[in-house]
Structure formats: structure tokens, C-alpha cells
Write a protein that holds these residues in place. Structure first.
Motif, PDB file in Angstrom:
ATOM      1  N   LEU A  31       0.603  -1.098   0.015  1.00  0.00           N
ATOM      2  CA  LEU A  31      -0.100   0.056   0.005  1.00  0.00           C
ATOM      3  C   LEU A  31       0.624   1.292   0.356  1.00  0.00           C
ATOM      4  CD1 LEU A  31      -2.475  -0.929   2.429  1.00  0.00           C
ATOM      5  CD2 LEU A  31      -3.825  -0.360   0.312  1.00  0.00           C
ATOM      6  N   LEU A  32       1.782   1.584   0.677  1.00  0.00           N
ATOM      7  CA  LEU A  32       2.539   2.524   0.765  1.00  0.00           C
ATOM      8  C   LEU A  32       3.226   2.730  -0.292  1.00  0.00           C
ATOM      9  CD1 LEU A  32       4.168   2.101   5.390  1.00  0.00           C
ATOM     10  CD2 LEU A  32       2.028   3.822   3.802  1.00  0.00           C
ATOM     11  N   PHE A  55     -14.516   0.458  10.440  1.00  0.00           N
ATOM     12  CA  PHE A  55     -15.741  -0.326  10.137  1.00  0.00           C
ATOM     13  C   PHE A  55     -16.996  -0.805  10.431  1.00  0.00           C
ATOM     14  CE2 PHE A  55     -10.681  -0.647   9.100  1.00  0.00           C
ATOM     15  CZ  PHE A  55     -10.439  -0.664   7.380  1.00  0.00           C
ATOM     16  N   ALA A  56     -17.079  -0.386  11.434  1.00  0.00           N
ATOM     17  CA  ALA A  56     -18.264  -0.953  12.046  1.00  0.00           C
ATOM     18  C   ALA A  56     -19.547  -0.034  11.022  1.00  0.00           C
ATOM     19  CB  ALA A  56     -18.785  -1.011  13.424  1.00  0.00           C
ATOM     20  N   HIS A  57     -18.722   1.248  11.319  1.00  0.00           N
ATOM     21  CA  HIS A  57     -19.552   2.035  10.543  1.00  0.00           C
ATOM     22  C   HIS A  57     -19.072   2.376   9.070  1.00  0.00           C
ATOM     23  CE1 HIS A  57     -21.321   6.765  10.296  1.00  0.00           C
ATOM     24  NE2 HIS A  57     -19.836   6.784   9.661  1.00  0.00           N
ATOM     25  N   GLY A  58     -18.076   2.368   8.742  1.00  0.00           N
ATOM     26  CA  GLY A  58     -17.968   2.733   6.873  1.00  0.00           C
ATOM     27  C   GLY A  58     -18.688   0.918   6.854  1.00  0.00           C
ATOM     28  N   MET A  59     -18.416  -0.477   6.526  1.00  0.00           N
ATOM     29  CA  MET A  59     -18.274  -1.122   5.759  1.00  0.00           C
ATOM     30  C   MET A  59     -19.712  -2.131   6.307  1.00  0.00           C
ATOM     31  SD  MET A  59     -14.920  -2.995   5.274  1.00  0.00           S
ATOM     32  CE  MET A  59     -13.349  -2.653   4.021  1.00  0.00           C
ATOM     33  N   LEU A  91      -6.738  -6.712   5.325  1.00  0.00           N
ATOM     34  CA  LEU A  91      -6.886  -4.940   5.583  1.00  0.00           C
ATOM     35  C   LEU A  91      -6.329  -4.708   3.601  1.00  0.00           C
ATOM     36  CD1 LEU A  91      -3.346  -6.826   7.225  1.00  0.00           C
ATOM     37  CD2 LEU A  91      -5.447  -5.649   7.905  1.00  0.00           C
ATOM     38  N   TYR A  92      -5.745  -5.956   2.344  1.00  0.00           N
ATOM     39  CA  TYR A  92      -5.917  -4.475   1.850  1.00  0.00           C
ATOM     40  C   TYR A  92      -6.648  -3.525   1.279  1.00  0.00           C
ATOM     41  CZ  TYR A  92      -5.050  -3.437  -3.252  1.00  0.00           C
ATOM     42  OH  TYR A  92      -4.032  -3.307  -4.287  1.00  0.00           O
ATOM     43  N   LYS A  93      -8.128  -5.137   1.992  1.00  0.00           N
ATOM     44  CA  LYS A  93      -9.307  -3.658   1.086  1.00  0.00           C
ATOM     45  C   LYS A  93      -9.850  -2.483   1.840  1.00  0.00           C
ATOM     46  CE  LYS A  93     -11.480  -7.855  -0.995  1.00  0.00           C
ATOM     47  NZ  LYS A  93     -12.896  -8.943  -0.563  1.00  0.00           N
ATOM     48  N   GLY A  94      -9.268  -2.585   3.732  1.00  0.00           N
ATOM     49  CA  GLY A  94      -9.633  -2.168   3.735  1.00  0.00           C
ATOM     50  C   GLY A  94      -9.077  -0.742   3.955  1.00  0.00           C
ATOM     51  N   GLY A  95      -7.346  -0.701   3.078  1.00  0.00           N
ATOM     52  CA  GLY A  95      -6.663   1.027   3.132  1.00  0.00           C
ATOM     53  C   GLY A  95      -7.684   1.341   1.862  1.00  0.00           C
ATOM     54  N   LEU A  96      -8.020   0.040   0.752  1.00  0.00           N
ATOM     55  CA  LEU A  96      -8.863   1.361  -0.448  1.00  0.00           C
ATOM     56  C   LEU A  96      -9.491   1.486   0.303  1.00  0.00           C
ATOM     57  CD1 LEU A  96      -8.223  -1.548  -3.169  1.00  0.00           C
ATOM     58  CD2 LEU A  96      -6.701   0.279  -3.243  1.00  0.00           C
ATOM     59  N   PHE A  97     -10.512   0.576   0.955  1.00  0.00           N
ATOM     60  CA  PHE A  97     -12.145   1.731   1.225  1.00  0.00           C
ATOM     61  C   PHE A  97     -11.549   3.044   1.926  1.00  0.00           C
ATOM     62  CE2 PHE A  97     -14.526   2.402   4.699  1.00  0.00           C
ATOM     63  CZ  PHE A  97     -16.001   2.406   4.207  1.00  0.00           C
ATOM     64  N   LEU A  98     -10.860   3.262   2.987  1.00  0.00           N
ATOM     65  CA  LEU A  98     -10.432   4.016   3.687  1.00  0.00           C
ATOM     66  C   LEU A  98     -10.206   5.214   2.759  1.00  0.00           C
ATOM     67  CD1 LEU A  98      -8.765   2.793   7.205  1.00  0.00           C
ATOM     68  CD2 LEU A  98     -10.969   4.052   7.139  1.00  0.00           C
ATOM     69  N   GLY A  99      -9.192   5.240   1.661  1.00  0.00           N
ATOM     70  CA  GLY A  99      -8.391   5.687   0.564  1.00  0.00           C
ATOM     71  C   GLY A  99      -9.254   6.423   0.240  1.00  0.00           C
ATOM     72  N   TYR A 145      -3.024   5.945   3.361  1.00  0.00           N
ATOM     73  CA  TYR A 145      -1.316   5.800   3.285  1.00  0.00           C
ATOM     74  C   TYR A 145      -1.245   5.651   5.439  1.00  0.00           C
ATOM     75  CZ  TYR A 145      -0.040   6.838  -1.074  1.00  0.00           C
ATOM     76  OH  TYR A 145      -0.457   6.672  -2.556  1.00  0.00           O
ATOM     77  N   ILE A 146      -2.049   6.606   5.793  1.00  0.00           N
ATOM     78  CA  ILE A 146      -1.965   6.892   7.413  1.00  0.00           C
ATOM     79  C   ILE A 146      -2.500   5.031   7.932  1.00  0.00           C
ATOM     80  CG2 ILE A 146      -3.157   7.632   8.972  1.00  0.00           C
ATOM     81  CD1 ILE A 146      -3.206   9.764   8.026  1.00  0.00           C
ATOM     82  N   TRP A 147      -3.516   4.491   7.530  1.00  0.00           N
ATOM     83  CA  TRP A 147      -3.504   3.198   7.385  1.00  0.00           C
ATOM     84  C   TRP A 147      -2.408   2.366   7.259  1.00  0.00           C
ATOM     85  CZ3 TRP A 147      -7.171  -0.211   9.835  1.00  0.00           C
ATOM     86  CH2 TRP A 147      -6.775  -1.228   9.662  1.00  0.00           C
ATOM     87  N   GLY A 148      -1.649   2.434   6.083  1.00  0.00           N
ATOM     88  CA  GLY A 148      -0.338   1.323   5.298  1.00  0.00           C
ATOM     89  C   GLY A 148       0.738   1.765   7.044  1.00  0.00           C
ATOM     90  N   VAL A 149       0.489   3.370   7.156  1.00  0.00           N
ATOM     91  CA  VAL A 149       1.958   3.248   8.458  1.00  0.00           C
ATOM     92  C   VAL A 149       1.452   2.316   9.413  1.00  0.00           C
ATOM     93  CG1 VAL A 149       2.943   4.763   9.887  1.00  0.00           C
ATOM     94  CG2 VAL A 149       2.536   4.820   7.544  1.00  0.00           C
ATOM     95  N   GLY A 150       0.163   2.248   9.810  1.00  0.00           N
ATOM     96  CA  GLY A 150      -0.577   1.778  11.470  1.00  0.00           C
ATOM     97  C   GLY A 150      -0.209   0.244  11.145  1.00  0.00           C
ATOM     98  N   ILE A 151      -0.440  -0.104   9.852  1.00  0.00           N
ATOM     99  CA  ILE A 151      -0.629  -1.617   9.889  1.00  0.00           C
ATOM    100  C   ILE A 151       0.717  -2.204   9.870  1.00  0.00           C
ATOM    101  CG2 ILE A 151      -0.864  -3.364   8.616  1.00  0.00           C
ATOM    102  CD1 ILE A 151      -3.346  -3.388   9.682  1.00  0.00           C
ATOM    103  N   LEU A 152       1.696  -1.159   9.457  1.00  0.00           N
ATOM    104  CA  LEU A 152       3.472  -1.502   9.312  1.00  0.00           C
ATOM    105  C   LEU A 152       3.573  -1.525  10.679  1.00  0.00           C
ATOM    106  CD1 LEU A 152       6.581  -2.336   7.926  1.00  0.00           C
ATOM    107  CD2 LEU A 152       6.586   0.619   7.059  1.00  0.00           C
ATOM    108  N   ALA A 153       3.331  -0.710  10.990  1.00  0.00           N
ATOM    109  CA  ALA A 153       3.162  -0.564  12.868  1.00  0.00           C
ATOM    110  C   ALA A 153       2.853  -1.778  13.937  1.00  0.00           C
ATOM    111  CB  ALA A 153       3.129   0.714  13.327  1.00  0.00           C
TER     112      ALA A 153
END
Length: 617
Positions: free
Chosen positions: A192-193, A336-340, A379-387, A396-404
Motif C-alpha cells: 500500500l505505502l 469499519f462498523a461505521h463504514g462497511m 487489510l488491503y481492502k480496508g486501506g482502499l476503502f479508507l482511501g 497511507y496512514i492506515w498502511g503506516v499503522g499496519i506496518l507498525a
């Protein structure tokens, strides 16, 4: 481990001081050498050898994480302070490292799926799973504090050889399974990043190098390493907190879902997600990890008051750490409860239209029913959905969080593997070798999937790994309860009747829930024929071994009938020279005072004990 009682009758404790991990023992008494300096030299050599062996058969320089230094605990007793923030700060560290296992990529994905499946209705499951985890972690920490031995070392002393090897294999499977999830999460985050510049298989290979890089940082000191983990947790809190703020979930519904234990109109899929939360949160190898991490603090085990104080502050620290992990998991589930929740693939594609990541979303959010299926998040779909929903920055912020999350859990998983190998096998490999072996075992199947399969295959692999790790939970929970419920091992800090009943009931519930999850996953795989027969044979052997551990646990709790059984004595109970609290070593980094022919010699650490004979002469 041979009995140390003779050794404990030869030394008296000195005043507390700074020092090494290996130091004076508990219950020491003064002694006089009968043959002058020759006897002193013999005593000093015996003292030096047994000091080296007091926690484990490994030499101090070979032990992981806390071999070179211990964190000293400030003495505030003269100030008559009841609760000391200085002491709490000194004890802070192990609990936060332990809590990282509650924030690994597998947990994050489980949070996403639960929120998308049930909205806020099973937040209470996340809350109580975290509370159950805290209770089990408390027992593991108490074992390490009271005995000076971590869970794997205690298993080495309390189980026969064959069950000990089986336990080790099972825990290694859990560690490798967790490592695979962390590799998957890190690879997706890098994908993602890098805006797909680094392919998934490339991200998998990168995880080998970056793990070595981070592990070299512990050469700069124990506290600096703990600060690094604290920084990574902070990164997760900020990144996932940002997603929570921009998504603006309904706070009233969120609080209701958290505190009202009910799920209206929930189907079997939601039940499976609730079970998955419990399985993802309570990880078996984490009990082994926590029981070892607490040994990094300089606790005077000769004084029950100091041990009780350490238990108190470690419990507070673990409570704060797991509260932070709960909040971070809550952020993810709520977003994701709110958005998906209730959304179809087409609903997401409509949002992504005219956005830079539309083509990626079109490939990810698709099904064979004209995109009308409910979203199956990863995890991947979650990043696309947020983007698509909140802008590229959110992705990208989601990607940083998953990386950490992936990086931090990878490092703690390596430590868990190190402690497991040290304790169960009574040996230790260099850390680079340990990382290389476990990493390669985890990477080979993950690399093949990333190279030749689709993103969805990585997600389905995550579900299988959750089921595998759920199977391993009895092999950590039962020994933990057994040892902490044994008066011979814990002395006055043994579990009370209430603690025993509560921990056993909670363990039965958690293990039952996890076994249900495993059965459902096996049914999903539609195994037939010879493979089904193998699964049935494995299930029978699995249940028999769990029964063996339960018998050992009941004997540890003082069941006279089992203790007196000839069969149990021969095949279950340890030998007479196994560990007991009456001959436990304190591992206190204090001065050692040896009295020989009215001469008092004080040495600061165990490393200088072998010079005593020179001083006497």
C-alpha cells in the motif's frame, strides 16, 4: 534441576545494590569455612557455578533480552509513600511489550471483519476477551516474579521429557503461525505505502531484513528497546485514532455495543466472528513471553513484601497496556462498523468512482454476483476503502499503522521463540540464527502464496492460522494455572481457591470457544477421505494430551488421590529434585556477602564471585 538446599545454607544476603542478573539466592545463612582459604576457594567455585545456573542452565551472556542489564527498582520505603509513580515507571515495559501481541495484523483484520459483520453489537466480546487476557497474563507474570523462572523454564522442570517436547512443538507452531500473520500484514502495508511499486512477494522478503535491523537495537540497552516498542504502539494509536476521528462513528451505539452483552438478529457468521475475536486476542505464546519479560526487573525475592510489590505494579502496568491495546482495537472495529456494515462491493465501488484508487478497488471489490455480495474485508481492502472514503492520506496512514503492528509483533514473537527454545530445550541459539530459522519457516509458504496467488488467498490463510493458534491455547493456559496453583512452586503467593476456580472456568470457556472456531474452519475446508481420517486421529491424540495436562494440573493443585497414584507418580509428576519455592533462587542483583573464618567479603555481582578465594588468601 538439582536441589539447591545445601547451597542456600552457605551464604547470607548483603544489602541491595546494582548488578547483574545472576546474584545471591534466597534464604541464605552465613557459614564458616573449616579449612581456611582452600575451603573458601572451593566454596567460591561452587557458588560461582550455581549462581550461573540459578535461573537456567544457560550462561548469562547467552540469555535473551535482559542478559546484560536489569532495571533497578527505586526504594521509596523511607519516604513512607504508599503508591509510587517512580516505581511504576521502573516496572513499566514488559506489559507493553506483551500487549503488542493484542495488536498484531491478525487482530487488526479480525477487528475489521467483526465490525463489518455485526457493526457495534459484539464490541462487548472484544472488551471481555481483553479482560480474560489480562487475568491470564497476570498469572504468567506472577509465575516469573515469584519463582525467577519463566513458563518454558518451569515446564522443563515440571514435565517429563516426552510431554515437554510436545509442548515445545505446539508453542513453536503457534509462534510460527503468528509470525506468518505478521509477514502477511507487513507485506500488505509495504504494498500500500509503495503504491504497488513493491509487490507482495517483495514485501515478504523485506521482512527478513527489517527484523534483523530492529533486533540489533537491543544492543543499545533494555530501556531504549522498550521505548522503541512504546513508539510503535504510539504510532498505531495515532494512525488508527486518526481513522476513528475522520470516520465519526455513532458514539451512543458504540457505548451500547461495548457494555450491553447482547447481539440482536445475529446469524452464525456473526457468532463465528465473535469466536474469532477471542481466538485472535488471547495468544498462547504470549503467556510464555510475559512470564519471561518480568524477569528484567531487579526484584529481591528474599523479601515477600518486595515480591508482592512487584506483582502489584506489574498488574497495574499490564492493565494500562491492555487498556491501550483495547482502545486501538476499538478504533479499528468502530471505523469499519461505521463504514462497511451492510455494504456491498458495488457500494464501495460507487464511492471510489473518480478516485485515484478506483482501478485497484475495481479489482479488489468484485464477486460473481454482479458485485452485490456483502463485503468480505481484509487489510488491503480496508486501506482502499479508507482511501476512497476519506482521501489518499487515510489510506497511507492506515498502511503506516499496519506496518507498525507487523514490525512490533514480529520482534516480540522472536523473543517469545527465544525464551521458548531456552526453556524447553535447555539451549540457546544466537538471535540472528533464531530469527533466520523462524522467519524462513514463516516466509516460504507466505512467499509462495504472495508470488502465485491472489490477495484473497492471503486472507483465507489468515483464518486458517487463527484456527491453528486457537488449538495451541491449552498448552499455555493449563501449565500457567497448574504452576501458579502449586504451593510447592509459588509458596505464599499460590492462587487462592477463588483464583483457581475463576481461572479454570475462564480457561474452559476460552478453550471451548476456540475449539468451536477450529471445528467450523475444518468444516469450511470440506475435508474428506483419508485427510478426514488423519484429522480425526489428530483430534483424539490432541484431546488425550490435553487430558494429560489436566491430570498434571489437578496434581499440582494438591489432589491427594492423583498424587498418591503410582501411575501418576511414574508418568506425570516430576522428579523429587524439580523446582520448589523453598529452594528457589532470588535472582536479585544484590551484593553477595560470604563469611569465611570471620572475614567478610562482599562482591557486587555474580561475575566477580570467582575472585573471592583471592580476596581471602
Amino acid at each position: 534441576m538439582a536441589s539447591n538446599e545445601g547451597y542456600h545454607n552457605k551464604i547470607e544476603p548483603g544489602a541491595a545494590g546494582a548488578g547483574d542478573e545472576q546474584a545471591s539466592g534466597s534464604g541464605y545463612n552465613s557459614a564458616r569455612g573449616s579449612n581456611g582459604s582452600a575451603a573458601a576457594a572451593g566454596n567460591s567455585r561452587q557458588l560461582h557455578q550455581q549462581v550461573l545456573d540459578e535461573n537456567t542452565y544457560l550462561k548469562p551472556s547467552k540469555q535473551a533480552y535482559f542478559s546484560d542489564e536489569k532495571v533497578l527498582i527505586p526504594d521509596d520505603e523511607r519516604l513512607n509513600i504508599g503508591f509510587s509513580f517512580r516505581k511504576l515507571w521502573a516496572f513499566t515495559g514488559p506489559g507493553f511489550l506483551m500487549s503488542i501481541a493484542y495488536l498484531d495484523p491478525g487482530n487488526i483484520e479480525s477487528d475489521m471483519q467483526s465490525g463489518a459483520a455485526a457493526r457495534y453489537q459484539i464490541l462487548w466480546v472484544l472488551l471481555w476477551a481483553t479482560v480474560l487476557g489480562l487475568l491470564m497474563q497476570r498469572l504468567a507474570a506472577r509465575l516469573g516474579v515469584v519463582t525467577g523462572l519463566h513458563l518454558a523454564e518451569m515446564c522443563y522442570r515440571q514435565y517429563k521429557r516426552v510431554p515437554r517436547w510436545i509442548l515445545w512443538i505446539m508453542i513453536e507452531i503457534a509462534i510460527i503461525g503468528s509470525d506468518m500473520q505478521e509477514v502477511i500484514g507487513t507485506a500488505i502495508a509495504i504494498y500500500l505505502l509503495s503504491n504497488k511499486v513493491v509487490p507482495l512477494w517483495g514485501g515478504v522478503l523485506i521482512t527478513i531484513v527489517d527484523t534483523f535491523t530492529f533486533l540489533f537495537l537491543d544492543k543499545y540497552g533494555l530501556r531504549k528497546l522498550e521505548f522503541l516498542f512504546g513508539f510503535l504502539i504510539t504510532v498505531m494509536a495515532i494512525t488508527f485514532g486518526y481513522e476513528y476521528i475522520v470516520s465519526e462513528p455513532n458514539q451512543g451505539e458504540l457505548l451500547e455495543g461495548m457494555f450491553v452483552p447482547w447481539c440482536k438478529d445475529c446469524n452464525s457468521d456473526v457468532l463465528l466472528q465473535a469466536v474469532g475475536i477471542v481466538g485472535a486476542v488471547i495468544m498462547p505464546h504470549n503467556l510464555y513471553l510475559h512470564s519471561a519479560l518480568v524477569k528484567s526487573r531487579d526484584v529481591d525475592r528474599r523479601q515477600p513484601k518486595k515480591v508482592s510489590e512487584a506483582n502489584f505494579y506489574f498488574f497495574i502496568e499490564a492493565s494500562v497496556a491492555l487498556f491501550v491495546s483495547f482502545i486501538i482495537n476499538l478504533f479499528v472495529m468502530a471505523v469499519f462498523a461505521h463504514g462497511m456494515y451492510g455494504k456491498t462491493n458495488q457500494d464501495v465501488l460507487d464511492v471510489c468512482e473518480n478516485k485515484p484508487m478506483y482501478e485497484d478497488a475495481r479489482l479488489a471489490f468484485k464477486d460473481s454476483h454482479n458485485n452485490t455480495d456483502i463485503i468480505s474485508p481484509d487489510l488491503y481492502k480496508g486501506g482502499l476503502f479508507l482511501g476512497c472514503t476519506f482521501g489518499a492520506a487515510a489510506m497511507y496512514i492506515w498502511g503506516v499503522g499496519i506496518l507498525a503492528a507487523g514490525q512490533s509483533s514480529t520482534m516480540t514473537g522472536t523473543y517469545a521463540g527465544q525464551f521458548s527454545m531456552e526453556g524447553f530445550l535447555n539451549l540457546q541459539w544466537p538471535r540472528w540464527c533464531r530469527v533466520l530459522v523462524t522467519r524462513c519457516i514463516a516466509i516460504v509458504p507466505t512467499f509462495c502464496l504472495a508470488m502465485f496467488s491472489k490477495m484473497e488467498d492471503l486472507t483465507s490463510m489468515n483464518d486458517i492460522l487463527n484456527a491453528v493458534m486457537s488449538l495451541q491455547l491449552p498448552f499455555a493456559a493449563i501449565p500457567t494455572i497448574a504452576f501458579t496453583s502449586s504451593a510447592a512452586i509459588m509458596g505464599e503467593f499460590v492462587n487462592g481457591i477463588g483464583n483457581k476456580i475463576a481461572s479454570i472456568l475462564l480457561t474452559i470457556v476460552v478453550i471451548g470457544v476456540n475449539l468451536y472456531f477450529v471445528v467450523v474452519q475444518v468444516e469450511t475446508l470440506e475435508i474428506k477421505g483419508g485427510m478426514l481420517a488423519l484429522v480425526c486421529i489428530f483430534a483424539i491424540l490432541y484431546l488425550l494430551f490435553v487430558l494429560y495436562l489436566v491430570i498434571h494440573m489437578a496434581a499440582c493443585m494438591g489432589n491427594k488421590r492423583l498424587i498418591n497414584s503410582r501411575w501418576v507418580q511414574r508418568f506425570v509428576l516430576p522428579s523429587q529434585n524439580s523446582f520448589s519455592i523453598k529452594n528457589a533462587n532470588s535472582t536479585y542483583a544484590s551484593d553477595v556477602t560470604l563469611v569465611v573464618d570471620d572475614k567478610t567479603i562482599t562482591t557486587t555481582t555474580a561475575k566477580t564471585v570467582d575472585t573471592i578465594s583471592d580476596k581471602v588468601a
